[in-house]
Design an enzyme around this catalytic site. Sequence first.
Site, PDB file in Angstrom:
ATOM      1  N   LYS A 248      56.242   7.763 -12.268  1.00  0.00           N
ATOM      2  CA  LYS A 248      57.215   8.825 -11.966  1.00  0.00           C
ATOM      3  C   LYS A 248      58.485   8.160 -11.446  1.00  0.00           C
ATOM      4  O   LYS A 248      58.454   7.041 -10.952  1.00  0.00           O
ATOM      5  CB  LYS A 248      56.637   9.747 -10.873  1.00  0.00           C
ATOM      6  CG  LYS A 248      57.319  11.090 -10.775  1.00  0.00           C
ATOM      7  CD  LYS A 248      56.718  12.106 -11.713  1.00  0.00           C
ATOM      8  CE  LYS A 248      57.431  13.428 -11.631  1.00  0.00           C
ATOM      9  NZ  LYS A 248      56.803  14.455 -12.478  1.00  0.00           N
TER      10      LYS A 248
ATOM     11  N   VAL B  64      59.384  26.914 -16.045  1.00  0.00           N
ATOM     12  CA  VAL B  64      57.979  27.253 -16.315  1.00  0.00           C
ATOM     13  C   VAL B  64      57.646  28.653 -15.780  1.00  0.00           C
ATOM     14  O   VAL B  64      57.042  29.474 -16.476  1.00  0.00           O
ATOM     15  CB  VAL B  64      57.023  26.212 -15.678  1.00  0.00           C
ATOM     16  CG1 VAL B  64      55.564  26.584 -15.932  1.00  0.00           C
ATOM     17  CG2 VAL B  64      57.304  24.817 -16.225  1.00  0.00           C
TER      18      VAL B  64
HETATM   19  P1  NAD Z   1      62.549  24.365 -12.150  1.00  0.00           P
HETATM   20  O1  NAD Z   1      63.367  23.480 -11.298  1.00  0.00           O
HETATM   21  O2  NAD Z   1      63.065  24.809 -13.474  1.00  0.00           O
HETATM   22  O3  NAD Z   1      62.157  25.691 -11.331  1.00  0.00           O
HETATM   23  C1  NAD Z   1      61.726  25.703 -10.015  1.00  0.00           C
HETATM   24  C2  NAD Z   1      62.050  27.096  -9.455  1.00  0.00           C
HETATM   25  O4  NAD Z   1      61.466  27.216  -8.168  1.00  0.00           O
HETATM   26  C3  NAD Z   1      63.546  27.350  -9.298  1.00  0.00           C
HETATM   27  O5  NAD Z   1      63.884  28.629  -9.834  1.00  0.00           O
HETATM   28  C4  NAD Z   1      63.743  27.330  -7.772  1.00  0.00           C
HETATM   29  O6  NAD Z   1      64.803  28.163  -7.350  1.00  0.00           O
HETATM   30  C5  NAD Z   1      62.400  27.825  -7.298  1.00  0.00           C
HETATM   31  N1  NAD Z   1      62.037  27.463  -5.926  1.00  0.00           N
HETATM   32  C6  NAD Z   1      62.228  26.291  -5.280  1.00  0.00           C
HETATM   33  N2  NAD Z   1      61.709  26.361  -4.033  1.00  0.00           N
HETATM   34  C7  NAD Z   1      61.176  27.599  -3.907  1.00  0.00           C
HETATM   35  C8  NAD Z   1      60.502  28.289  -2.851  1.00  0.00           C
HETATM   36  N3  NAD Z   1      60.268  27.716  -1.678  1.00  0.00           N
HETATM   37  N4  NAD Z   1      60.112  29.565  -3.072  1.00  0.00           N
HETATM   38  C9  NAD Z   1      60.343  30.170  -4.262  1.00  0.00           C
HETATM   39  N5  NAD Z   1      60.974  29.574  -5.280  1.00  0.00           N
HETATM   40  C10 NAD Z   1      61.386  28.310  -5.108  1.00  0.00           C
HETATM   41  O7  NAD Z   1      61.139  23.612 -12.312  1.00  0.00           O
HETATM   42  P2  NAD Z   1      60.026  23.825 -13.438  1.00  0.00           P
HETATM   43  O8  NAD Z   1      60.265  22.882 -14.553  1.00  0.00           O
HETATM   44  O9  NAD Z   1      59.848  25.271 -13.701  1.00  0.00           O
HETATM   45  O10 NAD Z   1      58.739  23.270 -12.671  1.00  0.00           O
HETATM   46  C11 NAD Z   1      58.117  23.993 -11.632  1.00  0.00           C
HETATM   47  C12 NAD Z   1      56.980  23.161 -11.054  1.00  0.00           C
HETATM   48  O11 NAD Z   1      56.053  22.846 -12.114  1.00  0.00           O
HETATM   49  C13 NAD Z   1      57.413  21.821 -10.459  1.00  0.00           C
HETATM   50  O12 NAD Z   1      56.583  21.494  -9.376  1.00  0.00           O
HETATM   51  C14 NAD Z   1      57.159  20.838 -11.601  1.00  0.00           C
HETATM   52  O13 NAD Z   1      56.960  19.532 -11.137  1.00  0.00           O
HETATM   53  C15 NAD Z   1      55.891  21.429 -12.188  1.00  0.00           C
HETATM   54  N6  NAD Z   1      55.697  21.043 -13.586  1.00  0.00           N
HETATM   55  C16 NAD Z   1      56.636  21.352 -14.532  1.00  0.00           C
HETATM   56  C17 NAD Z   1      56.439  20.949 -15.843  1.00  0.00           C
HETATM   57  C18 NAD Z   1      57.426  21.283 -16.934  1.00  0.00           C
HETATM   58  O14 NAD Z   1      57.069  21.155 -18.123  1.00  0.00           O
HETATM   59  N7  NAD Z   1      58.628  21.747 -16.612  1.00  0.00           N
HETATM   60  C19 NAD Z   1      55.278  20.228 -16.191  1.00  0.00           C
HETATM   61  C20 NAD Z   1      54.321  19.958 -15.198  1.00  0.00           C
HETATM   62  C21 NAD Z   1      54.543  20.364 -13.885  1.00  0.00           C
END
Ligand code: NAD
Length: 377
Positions: free
Chosen positions: A80, A183
């Site tokens: 990472k 997501v």
């Molecule tokens: P993203 O940055 O697009 O979205 C995250 C969302 O969470 C944002 O809308 C943000 O405003 C919100 N947020 C942040 N802190 C918050 C809180 N305390 N309460 C409520 N909302 C909050 O990220 P993503 O790509 O959607 O990923 C979300 C999670 O899934 C992350 O932990 C990421 O590591 C994990 N993940 C994502 C993928 C992928 O394909 N994108 C794959 C595996 C794991």
Amino acid sequence: MVKFFSINVPGYEKVIEAIDESAGLHCLIAIHDTRLGPGLGGTRIFPYASREEALDDVLRLSEGMTYKSAISQVGTGGAKAVIFGDSKGKKSKEMLHAYGEVINSLNGEFITAEDVGTTTEEVAIMREVTPYLVGLPIEIGAGDPSPFTAHGVIRGIEATCQHLFGSRSVKGKRVAVQGLGKVGIIVAEQLFWQGAELILSDIDEKKAKEVAKRFHAEVVAPDEIYGVECDIFAPVALGGIINDKTIPMFRCKAIAGATNNQLLEERHGNILSKKGILYAPDFLINSGGLIQVTCEIDPDGYSAKAARDKIDTIYDTLLEIFAKADKEGRSTESVAIEIAKHNIANLIGKRKTHLSLKTPQDNVTHKKTSYTHAKNQ
Ligand code: NAD
């Protein structure tokens, strides 16, 4: 000019810190384990409060990638990267190129993709200087992995319903979704179409209200989501949210969501299981994106169907883990880690084919960068 430092961390194969002041780059890359294949993991851009906080994040996330790769048997290892910066702001081309050169200097030991704070478009800019990237824009790759991650989360929520209620259907189930980013918004939409009752939360209040209007959902404030009475709590935001403070607040029957590193510490998985809250191990339920990006570099060519079919197996793997944890009176997290470690020790799922990284000569300058990674710790 990029300055490199090597950091000695027991249990990790390689950890480096790279700084290019003129380009505004400060990053940390952790390669945890490459016994099953090259280290692969996303690059996160986040305004870390300190170097210690960033180092802790990259170490935890790269170890999680090792387990995710091993349990998914995709022929990659765990790694990472994190970059200090504003997740939402525009990133300069100079900084993205400097970072691309850092990746290039590792000569394929580390392959990266988008993550929180980065986009597939920014990955395409990094690709102008290095081939070690996946999750490329649809014109040159398989596109954003987020919909595939969301699909795996839905399969995981269905497995959770099957185990708890004897039916995989989410119809009529109350699901609380934390985070409506790339997501979370897809997870919320799919749950809506399948008849779930939704409770949503995002620190971006405007976005939460808009999504709630579209999907007939209730909105709660970020701190209130933990105490919502529901069948399933689906964290899809940032890690460490299952901890000593939040566990006493939970009024859910299960936790199943995409967030990486949901448990602040492994012991929190045991506390959940003693409390009777079913936990879908994050590195399995959120492995859809990893499965998709490894299909992108399949030497036989990318097939979205192959990615979807493999992601569908998350359902059965989770059911097996739930059953084993119940039978042996253990946490689901410890059972999942045991399977991942067994695969690594026995080289199950080790990469046998080369990686088909996209390297069109017309717009990529593949410099063989040779840097010395000096020690600073
Ligand atoms: P993203 O940055 O697009 O979205 C995250 C969302 O969470 C944002 O809308 C943000 O405003 C919100 N947020 C942040 N802190 C918050 C809180 N305390 N309460 C409520 N909302 C909050 O990220 P993503 O790509 O959607 O990923 C979300 C999670 O899934 C992350 O932990 C990421 O590591 C994990 N993940 C994502 C993928 C992928 O394909 N994108 C794959 C595996 C794991």
